[in-house]
Design an enzyme around this catalytic site. Structure first.
Site, PDB file in Angstrom:
ATOM      1  N   GLY A  71       0.824  -1.210   0.000  1.00 32.56           N
ATOM      2  CA  GLY A  71       0.000   0.000   0.000  1.00 32.56           C
ATOM      3  C   GLY A  71       0.851   1.251   0.000  1.00 32.56           C
ATOM      4  N   ASN A  72       0.227   2.380   0.220  1.00 30.32           N
ATOM      5  CA  ASN A  72       0.963   3.639   0.312  1.00 30.32           C
ATOM      6  C   ASN A  72       0.304   4.526   1.356  1.00 30.32           C
ATOM      7  OD1 ASN A  72      -1.036   5.533  -1.044  1.00 30.32           O
ATOM      8  ND2 ASN A  72      -0.804   3.954  -2.612  1.00 30.32           N
ATOM      9  N   ARG A  73       0.917   5.669   1.615  1.00 31.43           N
ATOM     10  CA  ARG A  73       0.492   6.471   2.760  1.00 31.43           C
ATOM     11  C   ARG A  73      -0.477   7.593   2.393  1.00 31.43           C
ATOM     12  NH1 ARG A  73       5.821   8.327   5.358  1.00 31.43           N
ATOM     13  NH2 ARG A  73       4.395   9.290   6.854  1.00 31.43           N
ATOM     14  N   SER A  74      -1.067   7.522   1.226  1.00 28.20           N
ATOM     15  CA  SER A  74      -2.007   8.580   0.857  1.00 28.20           C
ATOM     16  C   SER A  74      -3.205   8.587   1.819  1.00 28.20           C
ATOM     17  CB  SER A  74      -2.511   8.353  -0.566  1.00 28.20           C
ATOM     18  OG  SER A  74      -3.534   9.254  -0.854  1.00 28.20           O
ATOM     19  N   ALA A 108      -3.611   7.825  -5.014  1.00 24.69           N
ATOM     20  CA  ALA A 108      -2.275   7.258  -5.222  1.00 24.69           C
ATOM     21  C   ALA A 108      -2.485   5.801  -5.627  1.00 24.69           C
ATOM     22  CB  ALA A 108      -1.468   7.361  -3.941  1.00 24.69           C
TER      23      ALA A 108
END
Ligand code: CTP
Length: 400
Positions: free
Chosen positions: A208-211, A275
């Site tokens: 995942g990502n931190r958006s 994102a």
């Protein structure tokens, strides 16, 4: 300075009681509010309540205080009219210009922005008659916010709930703040993606990502206040739904693509603020991946995800559709941004410089918006809603 004058129209639905809270918010934040209920709404909340809370006399029809010509004066003097709840009947009357009581007369004489917050059963909301009335009102410049999804009267659940009064208040505040400029996106359908995709490895793990999704939500809230019909495709944000937007959920890039392409089919604008993971694990383990003593972990093989922005921009679903992308850059911000704008084929690219102060999840942002026609707009460090409004200004001028 005079207090802004707001007319609160209340039509006959069970959600009328929630309008008391909206009225409180409006008066407590310095607005002078005239409540104009319909006769049938008084079955739910009586005139005494409205009069006591607003500090003004309350009438449903045009025959009281005739010498003051209230059916004309109230609308003429208003800075904002908000109808909450707006029943199917009220939307129909407004769309057809009927004027058989004080509220419908007021709607015809008002020249200020008008916000409708519909509330009704799902079937009534979805009926083509209601949908056409809503489209007519939007085309004429009214802000019609989408009802929320949830528990309705009786045992039913579905779309049709009046949004939370605090959220309707925020919409009113934003609409008023725009002043006479008015809802410039009225009649437009905008699709916004927000959040960050999660690409599953096994039933418990993902890449995942931190958006945070906050910038996309700010775009949704501001677009609602500018009159647009808003479809928000959110990925893993956990944020409360913004009032007045249709919210679709997606987990992965592939799901996000499907939802965005479907919604984009009749959209005037598509904004890809999400994102999206560029890669996903080539294989998904249906059982949890276990560590084994003495064994090195197996490498994770990745495959490319579809580039949704490039696809939407490359094959515009409608002529004149405006496509907006986002980019995060650490260095050579402008040069990399220009190159990305060209490569993706979008009309506008919002370029964020990623650095210490500009952390993920913050309430502020700073960016430069690059345009395919060569324009370059600096947006100073400030609330995400300010950046969102700049994006809509640029979009609006391109929609013509
Ligand atoms: N995007 C997309 N589909 C993807 C990846 C990104 O639609 N598979 C969109 C994002 O929503 C965003 C923009 O493309 O609007 C970001 O482009 P991207 O190429 O991912 O840029 P960066 O994340 O900045 O990555 P890189 O510099 O590595 O290209």
């Amino acid at each position: 300075m005079d207090k802004p004058k707001v007319v609160l129209g209340v039509s006959g639905g069970i959600a009328a009681y929630k309008a008391c809270e909206l009225l409180r918010r409006l008066t407590e934040s310095g607005h002078d509010v005239r409540v104009v209920p319909t006769e049938s709404s008084l079955h739910f909340v009586g005139a005494a309540t409205w009069s006591a809370l607003s500090g003004h006399p309350v009438s449903t029809e045009v025959w009281n205080d005739v010498h003051e010509v209230p059916h004309v004066r109230i609308g003429q003097g208003a800075d904002l009219v908000v109808v909450a709840p707006a029943t199917a009947d009220m939307l129909a009357k407004a769309a057809h210009g009927l004027a058989d009581d004080l509220l419908t007369n007021t709607l015809l004489t008002a020249r200020c922005p008008v916000v409708f917050a519909p509330a009704m059963h799902t079937e009534m909301w979805e009926h083509p008659a209601t949908q056409e009335n809503v489209a007519t009102l939007r085309r004429r410049g009214a802000v019609v916010i989408e009802p929320a999804v949830g528990r309705l009267t009786g045992v039913d659940t579905g779309k049709g709930r009046l949004p939370d009064p605090g959220e309707i208040f925020e919409v009113c505040r934003r609409v008023l703040a725009r002043g006479p400029v008015g809802p410039d996106l009225a009649g437009r359908h905008v699709v916004i993606s927000a959040g960050g995709t999660r690409e599953p490895l096994d039933p418990v793990r993902y890449l995942g990502n931190r958006s945070s999704g906050k910038q996309g939500y700010a775009l949704a809230r501001t677009a609602v206040a500018r009159g647009a019909r808003v479809t928000l495709v959110e990925a893993n944000t956990g944020l409360p739904d913004p009032a007045g937007a249709d919210v679709l959920r997606a987990g992965t890039a592939v799901q996000l693509r499907e939802a965005v392409l479907k919604a984009a089919a009749d959209a005037d604008v598509v904004v890809m603020a999400a994102a999206v993971a560029d890669f996903r694990p080539a294989e998904y383990a249906t059982g949890k991946i276990k560590k084994k003593d003495g064994q090195e972990p197996a490498p994770i093989t990745l495959v490319r995800n579809p580039d949704i922005l490039a696809e939407v921009a490359g094959e515009r679903a409608r002529p004149g559709q405006i496509v907006v992308g986002f980019a995060a850059e650490t260095d050579n911000v402008l040069a990399n941004g220009r190159e990305k704008l060209r490569r993706k084929g979008c009309d506008l690219l919002v370029v964020n410089e990623v650095g210490e102060r500009r952390t993920f999840g913050s309430e502020e942002n700073e960016a430069v918006v690059l345009a395919a026609d060569g324009g370059e707009t600096q947006v100073p460090y400030g609330p995400k809603e300010a950046l969102a409004d700049t994006v809509w200004d640029l979009v609006s001028s391109r929609l013509g």
